[in-house]
Design an enzyme around this catalytic site. Structure first.
Site, PDB file in Angstrom:
ATOM      1  N   LYS A   8       0.882  -1.115   0.098  1.00  0.00           N
ATOM      2  CA  LYS A   8      -0.127   0.039   0.067  1.00  0.00           C
ATOM      3  C   LYS A   8       0.788   1.285   0.039  1.00  0.00           C
ATOM      4  O   LYS A   8       2.166   1.032   0.402  1.00  0.00           O
ATOM      5  CB  LYS A   8      -0.881   0.019   1.097  1.00  0.00           C
ATOM      6  CG  LYS A   8      -0.128   0.079   2.493  1.00  0.00           C
ATOM      7  CD  LYS A   8       0.307   1.295   3.043  1.00  0.00           C
ATOM      8  CE  LYS A   8       1.051   1.126   4.567  1.00  0.00           C
ATOM      9  NZ  LYS A   8       1.641   2.501   4.839  1.00  0.00           N
ATOM     10  N   GLY A  95      10.884  -2.037   5.740  1.00  0.00           N
ATOM     11  CA  GLY A  95      11.531  -0.777   6.209  1.00  0.00           C
ATOM     12  C   GLY A  95      11.025   0.355   4.994  1.00  0.00           C
ATOM     13  O   GLY A  95      12.009   1.476   4.818  1.00  0.00           O
ATOM     14  N   GLY A  99       3.896  -1.487   3.894  1.00  0.00           N
ATOM     15  CA  GLY A  99       2.955  -2.232   4.856  1.00  0.00           C
ATOM     16  C   GLY A  99       3.395  -3.723   4.362  1.00  0.00           C
ATOM     17  O   GLY A  99       2.392  -4.581   4.225  1.00  0.00           O
ATOM     18  N   GLY A 101       4.907  -6.288   5.813  1.00  0.00           N
ATOM     19  CA  GLY A 101       4.905  -7.242   6.710  1.00  0.00           C
ATOM     20  C   GLY A 101       3.317  -7.329   7.037  1.00  0.00           C
ATOM     21  O   GLY A 101       2.866  -8.497   7.592  1.00  0.00           O
ATOM     22  N   ASP A 135      -1.679  -0.995  10.830  1.00  0.00           N
ATOM     23  CA  ASP A 135      -2.263  -1.136   9.338  1.00  0.00           C
ATOM     24  C   ASP A 135      -2.680  -2.558   8.763  1.00  0.00           C
ATOM     25  O   ASP A 135      -3.085  -2.509   7.603  1.00  0.00           O
ATOM     26  CB  ASP A 135      -1.460  -0.350   8.381  1.00  0.00           C
ATOM     27  CG  ASP A 135       0.095  -0.805   8.390  1.00  0.00           C
ATOM     28  OD1 ASP A 135       0.230  -1.826   9.411  1.00  0.00           O
ATOM     29  OD2 ASP A 135       0.951  -0.568   7.636  1.00  0.00           O
TER      30      ASP A 135
END
Length: 270
Positions: A8, A95, A99, A101, A135
């Protein structure tokens, strides 16, 4: 059974207040983009415990600390799930503020729900996802959403990049969320993002901001340089996503830009 968790971007990000629990209230618009990981579960007869196999981009986390396995353990605390073999192919850089993970975790919940016909509703899955990350609930619905609270309160909105070209650039920089919040001064925005996204994309440059840029750009000038370069190359809007380090640009026509960002991860969506 296999699925393909996507990433995202944040269309704007306003830090509006600090909460008593130490977290911050924010508002943002989550917009799904189609850079994807691959997540597969295999039910193996006589398997005594879960097996986790990771390939692609290395995250450096153990199986126990991977959000995918945390999602599996969480849904197992509500439903009876046999041991499974889990394969995760990482293609979404971490990083990056996009999003990856969180998406993997949310898609794991959806995958288990489908595989074992659990019948859990999207709202039930989103409630579980909120325990894994702020998120994560967004990826249960995986459509443009106006988010408030810490990112878990979601409201569907109409926004589309149809007829636009999107490029995402991530330098070899890792930005910690803690660092991103370190210099933030919460304030109420002059105009809600829910109203700003109703304006033509060409007007967003003067209306839409990511508050994290104020604290991140002085520490990591390369990220600001990428944003400036995207505008110089003709972007109608450019911004850092989330707390960084990736930056995206929206163009009104397809342009060959990859060669301008040597040494960076570059992804394009038409």
């Amino acid at each position: 059974m296999i699925c393909f968790p996507n990433a995202k971007i944040n269309l704007g990000l306003n830090i509006v207040s600090k909460r008593d629990d130490g977290y911050h209230n924010l508002e943002t618009v989550f917009y799904p983009i189609m850079i994807k990981d691959a997540l597969e579960i295999i039910e193996t007869p006589n398997l005594e415990k879960d097996i986790f196999v990771e390939s692609g981009i290395k995250t450096g986390t153990t199986a126990e600390n991977n959000l995918v396995m945390k999602a599996l353990h969480l849904i197992r605390s509500h439903y009876s799930i046999p041991p499974v073999e889990v394969h995760l192919l990482k293609q979404i850089p971490f990083g990056a503020g996009i999003g990856g993970g969180s998406s993997d975790a949310a898609f794991m919940l959806k995958l288990i729900n489908s595989k074992y016909s659990l019948g859990a509703s999207s709202n039930e899955l989103a409630g579980m996802a909120s325990q894994l990350g702020a998120d994560c609930p967004f990826f249960i619905y995986n459509k443009p959403m106006f988010a408030t609270g810490i990112g878990e309160k979601l409201e569907e909105v109409e926004v589309s990049f149809e007829n636009y070209y999107l490029i995402l650039v991530k330098p070899e920089i890792f930005v910690s969320t803690k660092d991103a919040f370190a210099s933030i001064e919460p304030k109420q925005p002059d105009m809600s993002l829910k109203e700003i996204i109703k304006h033509p994309i060409e007007n967003w440059k003067n209306l839409m901001v990511n508050d994290f840029e104020k604290s991140i750009f002085p520490k990591y000038p390369m990220i600001e340089h990428i944003k400036q370069k995207l505008y110089a190359l003709g972007a109608v809007y450019a911004s850092m996503s989330g707390s960084g380090s990736s930056v995206y640009g929206i163009f009104n026509k397809k342009t060959d830009l990859k060669h301008h960002f040597d040494g960076c991860f570059v992804w394009e969506q038409e």
